[in-house]
Scaffold this motif. Structure first.
Motif, PDB file in Angstrom:
ATOM      1  N   THR A  61      -8.134  11.291  -7.090  1.00 21.78           N
ATOM      2  CA  THR A  61      -7.999  10.765  -5.737  1.00 21.78           C
ATOM      3  C   THR A  61      -8.776   9.459  -5.620  1.00 21.78           C
ATOM      4  N   GLY A  62      -8.427   8.663  -4.602  1.00 23.43           N
ATOM      5  CA  GLY A  62      -9.130   7.408  -4.357  1.00 23.43           C
ATOM      6  C   GLY A  62      -8.171   6.246  -4.200  1.00 23.43           C
ATOM      7  N   ARG A  63      -8.739   5.052  -4.123  1.00 25.89           N
ATOM      8  CA  ARG A  63      -7.966   3.821  -3.954  1.00 25.89           C
ATOM      9  C   ARG A  63      -7.852   3.110  -5.291  1.00 25.89           C
ATOM     10  N   LEU A 110       0.853  -1.177   0.000  1.00 31.38           N
ATOM     11  CA  LEU A 110       0.000   0.000   0.000  1.00 31.38           C
ATOM     12  C   LEU A 110       0.887   1.224   0.000  1.00 31.38           C
ATOM     13  N   VAL A 140      -4.267   9.586   5.290  1.00 33.25           N
ATOM     14  CA  VAL A 140      -4.739   8.201   5.357  1.00 33.25           C
ATOM     15  C   VAL A 140      -4.322   7.610   6.696  1.00 33.25           C
ATOM     16  N   LYS A 183     -11.195   3.962  11.045  1.00 25.26           N
ATOM     17  CA  LYS A 183     -10.774   2.607  10.679  1.00 25.26           C
ATOM     18  C   LYS A 183     -11.135   1.637  11.804  1.00 25.26           C
ATOM     19  N   ASN A 200      -7.396  -1.118 -11.389  1.00 30.26           N
ATOM     20  CA  ASN A 200      -8.826  -1.270 -11.049  1.00 30.26           C
ATOM     21  C   ASN A 200      -9.542  -2.135 -12.081  1.00 30.26           C
ATOM     22  N   SER A 232      -6.021  -0.335  -7.341  1.00 32.97           N
ATOM     23  CA  SER A 232      -5.329  -1.623  -7.247  1.00 32.97           C
ATOM     24  C   SER A 232      -4.736  -1.952  -8.611  1.00 32.97           C
ATOM     25  N   GLU A 287      -3.177   4.676  -2.583  1.00 32.21           N
ATOM     26  CA  GLU A 287      -4.140   5.659  -2.080  1.00 32.21           C
ATOM     27  C   GLU A 287      -3.677   7.023  -2.570  1.00 32.21           C
ATOM     28  N   SER A 301      -1.604  -1.791  -3.998  1.00 31.31           N
ATOM     29  CA  SER A 301      -2.655  -0.809  -3.736  1.00 31.31           C
ATOM     30  C   SER A 301      -2.053   0.576  -3.571  1.00 31.31           C
ATOM     31  N   VAL A 357       0.925   5.501  -0.452  1.00 28.72           N
ATOM     32  CA  VAL A 357       0.132   6.724  -0.432  1.00 28.72           C
ATOM     33  C   VAL A 357       0.853   7.754  -1.274  1.00 28.72           C
TER      34      VAL A 357
END
Length: 432
Positions: free
Chosen positions: A91-93, A47, A119, A189, A77, A95, A111, A109, A49
């Motif tokens: 912006t966003g997540r 992950l 985050v 979270k 995605n 994969s 972010e 991933s 960022v």
């Protein structure tokens, strides 16, 4: 002399058939298929960022050491992109994965944030009791601003950015922070603190030719109805005259190790303890679901014939010398006749089903040991430090991929199972 020669020829022919069947057995030894590792120049983690308009360059490396970047497909995605770079303009997540000839890589991933966004990262989303959980608060450059933020667990302010508790349960955390002199609150979270529950291993030494073996199957069904904390392995053996389509070629090694004779059925609890007729349920239930100090997770992926299994183990009190990891591959829903000596037994669950039962469905059949048959050594691990091991296997064509499953055990130096876990194929089974 002619009579003796004729007998000798028959014996030779029988031995030749047996020898050929063993040689052609496709489950004799696991083989290693090709796997892919996807990485990026943005960072080494799974992950990352990043900020708006970050460009990432990807590399795909095979387990054979070859570079597959130019010959693989890249998906962001689940949408295929051209080339091996990608610019994150929103912006966003996100994969990212790679695919080469039906083989899928690991997933990365990303972010993507605005400059004022943060985050919240929970380093151990599922933690053992008293395990320290660390919270990070990453900005759009990947920098950790946690030291300047205030964290709240279940609505209560905590000191610093770490948390631990002896109380199991579900928790939530959020952070208040300041960016460009303006106050903000991060997204919330969730995380969990748990105590591992013991799964009892039931190993059923059985055969389709064994008319009394359904008695153990009935006992296993009763155990499963009484508790979810059992892990079942059915170990089949061909008799001297009747073949078993689920025959496990290395069963004799198990029998020799655990002192199990050929008077089937035989059932073992946690590998080393006999479970004898009438298979008292209290022997299982007295252990099933008890608190223990070792937890097991399983994550598997089957792509075509390529199987990858990742196993993780964590201890509340650290590993013990001699601990080992056993990883068994099973197959379910195998239809094959089963001899049934209970066909005329009044009140028995198998009464009137026939002898043999023609369309009997066999489950939990041991197909292969991905680890050493008696386990791979677990190195010395202190409390809360995760041990991970990955296995690859090329699945033979006579297995039904969708019907595969796993039983994984941690056993001690005496081969007694300390805990176990089971999972279906393509399932990410977390600690329990």
């Amino acid at each position: 002399m002619k009579k003796l020669s004729f007998k000798f020829l028959i014996l030779f022919a029988v031995l030749a058939v047996i020898s050929c069947s063993k040689k052609e057995d496709p489950i004799d030894q696991p083989t290693t298929p090709l796997t892919l590792v996807l990485s990026s120049d943005v960072g080494p983690g799974e992950l990352e960022v990043v900020g708006i308009n970050t460009i990432a360059m990807f590399t795909i490396t095979g387990s054979d050491g070859e570079d597959y970047t130019n010959s693989s497909q890249l998906f962001v995605n689940d949408q295929e992109i051209s080339g091996s770079t990608y610019e994150f303009t929103q912006t966003g997540r996100f994969s990212v994965k790679a695919v080469y000839e039906g083989i899928t890589s690991n997933i990365l991933s990303f972010e993507v944030l605005e400059p004022s966004e943060r985050v919240l990262i929970v380093d151990v989303p599922k933690a053992l009791r008293n395990q320290t959980i660390t919270f990070k608060l990453l900005d759009d450059q990947g920098n950790d601003s946690a030291p300047e933020a205030d964290f709240f667990v279940n609505g209560e302010a905590i000191t610093g950015n770490t948390f631990s508790t002896a109380t199991p349960g579900d928790f939530e955390v959020y952070a208040n922070y300041v960016a460009n002199d303006d106050p903000y609150t991060s997204a919330t979270k969730n995380f969990q603190v748990f105590v591992p529950k013991r799964k009892v291993v039931i190993e059923d030494y059985t055969g389709t030719w064994c008319g009394f073996c359904p008695a153990v199957a009935v006992a296993i069904d009763e155990a499963r109805e009484a508790t979810e904390h059992v892990a079942v392995v059915a170990i089949h053996k061909t008799s001297s005259t009747i073949p078993d389509p689920m025959d496990f070629p290395r069963i004799q090694e198990l029998q020799d190790m655990f002192g199990i004779d050929n008077g089937f059925p035989k059932a073992q609890l946690n590998r080393t303890t006999s479970w004898v007729n009438p298979y008292p349920m209290d022997r299982v239930l007295s252990m099933a679901g008890n608190d223990t100090d070792v937890a097991i997770g399983i994550n598997s992926q089957l792509t075509g014939s390529n199987l990858t299994v990742k196993v993780k183990v964590v201890y509340e009190n650290g590993s013990a010398p001699g601990d080992k990891l056993v990883v068994y591959l099973l197959e379910n829903d195998i239809v094959s006749p089963q001899v049934n000596y209970f066909n005329e037994t009044p009140g028995h669950p198998y009464e009137g089903l026939g002898n043999p039962i023609e369309n009997y469905v066999h489950n939990d059949a041991l197909r292969n040991s991905l680890s050493d048959l008696f386990g791979d050594a677990i190195p010395n691990k202190p409390a809360f430090e995760k041990f991970e091991k990955e296995y690859s296997f090329s699945v033979p064509s006579n297995y039904v991929g969708d019907n595969l499953s796993f039983v994984v055990m941690v056993v001690d130096s005496d081969n007694t199972a300390k805990n176990a876990q089971f999972s279906k194929i393509n399932e990410n089974k977390d600690y329990e």
